[in-house]
Scaffold this active site. Sequence first.
Site, PDB file in Angstrom:
ATOM      1  N   ARG A   1      46.571 -12.260  90.924  1.00 13.23           N
ATOM      2  CA  ARG A   1      45.820 -11.361  91.794  1.00 13.23           C
ATOM      3  C   ARG A   1      45.073 -10.416  90.864  1.00 13.23           C
ATOM      4  O   ARG A   1      45.574 -10.055  89.808  1.00 13.23           O
ATOM      5  CB  ARG A   1      46.764 -10.528  92.654  1.00 13.23           C
TER       6      ARG A   1
ATOM      7  N   ASP B   1      42.732  -6.670  91.060  1.00  9.93           N
ATOM      8  CA  ASP B   1      42.330  -5.598  91.972  1.00  9.93           C
ATOM      9  C   ASP B   1      40.815  -5.512  92.112  1.00  9.93           C
ATOM     10  O   ASP B   1      40.071  -6.050  91.300  1.00  9.93           O
ATOM     11  CB  ASP B   1      42.846  -4.258  91.446  1.00  9.93           C
TER      12      ASP B   1
ATOM     13  N   ARG C   1      46.838  -0.932  83.405  1.00 14.17           N
ATOM     14  CA  ARG C   1      46.133   0.321  83.705  1.00 14.17           C
ATOM     15  C   ARG C   1      47.026   1.548  83.489  1.00 14.17           C
ATOM     16  O   ARG C   1      46.533   2.605  83.085  1.00 14.17           O
ATOM     17  CB  ARG C   1      45.574   0.273  85.134  1.00 14.17           C
TER      18      ARG C   1
END
Lengths: 246, 246
Positions: free
Chosen positions: B50, B52, B199
């Site tokens: 996945r 973002d 992140r």
Amino acid sequence: MRNILVTIMYDGKRYHGWQVQENADSVQEQFQKALSEVIGERPDIKGCSRTDAGVHANMYCISFHTGHSIPADRLPLALNRFLPADIAAIDARDVDDDFHARYSCLGKEYIYKINNARMRNPFLEGYALHYWQKIDESAMNEAAKHFLGRHDFTSFCTIDPHRKKGDFHRTVKNISVKRDGDIVTVTIEADGFLYNMVRIIVGTLLYTAQGKISPSDIPAIIDALDRSKAGPTAPPEGLYLNRVFY
Amino acid sequence: MRNILVTIMYDGKRYHGWQVQENADSVQEQFQKALSEVIGERPDIKGCSRTDAGVHANMYCISFHTGHSIPADRLPLALNRFLPADIAAIDARDVDDDFHARYSCLGKEYIYKINNARMRNPFLEGYALHYWQKIDESAMNEAAKHFLGRHDFTSFCTIDPHRKKGDFHRTVKNISVKRDGDIVTVTIEADGFLYNMVRIIVGTLLYTAQGKISPSDIPAIIDALDRSKAGPTAPPEGLYLNRVFY
């Protein structure tokens, strides 16, 4: 009144060039809006050149007169609060009263980027010409050297119907073709440029890269003073105004 | 039936990540549309991870089963005819029947780009975090070395409410912080990544660059197993899935 020179950078992808036009967004319109937010007036602003739709600028210069007292070194950050993300002010300074961003210009440097990879690259869409056939950059560089010096560039100019009788002589001071991985970059510095001159020179250099013409054919194409003898006009997305000299 | 592995690149700026979502454009939806144009069916496709909204990929892998007979080496150009300009297929190959783009993955490498210039750069908007305060990349690099090896990365994970009881151990195989002009790049390779792990690591490394914490504080933050001890989650635009290992 002060005379101020502001330097900006812009991603030209979504603009119809510098010049204000009806029914199309322009860099000039965006800059004027931001400037009027900062100084509360809308002075007559002079850009260093017209640029076509889709063309970019790593350096573009603008001058204008104003009575506003904002210190020049604060102006870039103040403008950036109001400019869209694809335009950024990077410098501002006070200049002599008779300075004019266009008429005071002694020369400019353009670069043209070619992505010479078999597959297209999403990050270069709109920022480089995708040219998938293998380019011989050394042939292009050899051809490019023939443009050096003062020539009549009529063969490398889209005739502007409003100024058919201009002087078509320009002096090319530096020109080179270099490869860095897949990216082939053409760099041209001249005292001035005719309409579409860089893009037609690049289109002609690509003819040499494909072997359609030989590097030694360039002088005859220049001497012909005939647009139809040169190569096609390369598309706008690879073109960047890179430096402006005063 | 064949099993095919396709590698794509994408500029994630205008997508809500890989995964199909209602009322939002996704890379998966665009890929499925293009694939169905080429092979005339809509197989179940498996993405390698996945990603973002706003995150990019220099390399993203997809596998799917199909009965279609198109040679794998023709598939990238065929897909590119139907993919939007910000997504490009760059490779395709036949793989073993039990290969799965996500579950067969042995590791991944992410990079995070920071534009450490005083002024913003229009060409990096959406493609790098603009961080105008001067970064001490050597302090960041020193701090980064503490992440090497196998650790419980609970402190560096946004808890996914659907899988609170997962295993939070991951092995970081390489990590570095390097400067090239204004661009500071963090590179992290691991056998797997928790949600927002890169992140949050970058946000924490930026704390060391600002002197808010010392590089030697990192081991205690890891050991705390507490998200609140780490730095903030860096924004998505600087993040690129760079390599996927099988």
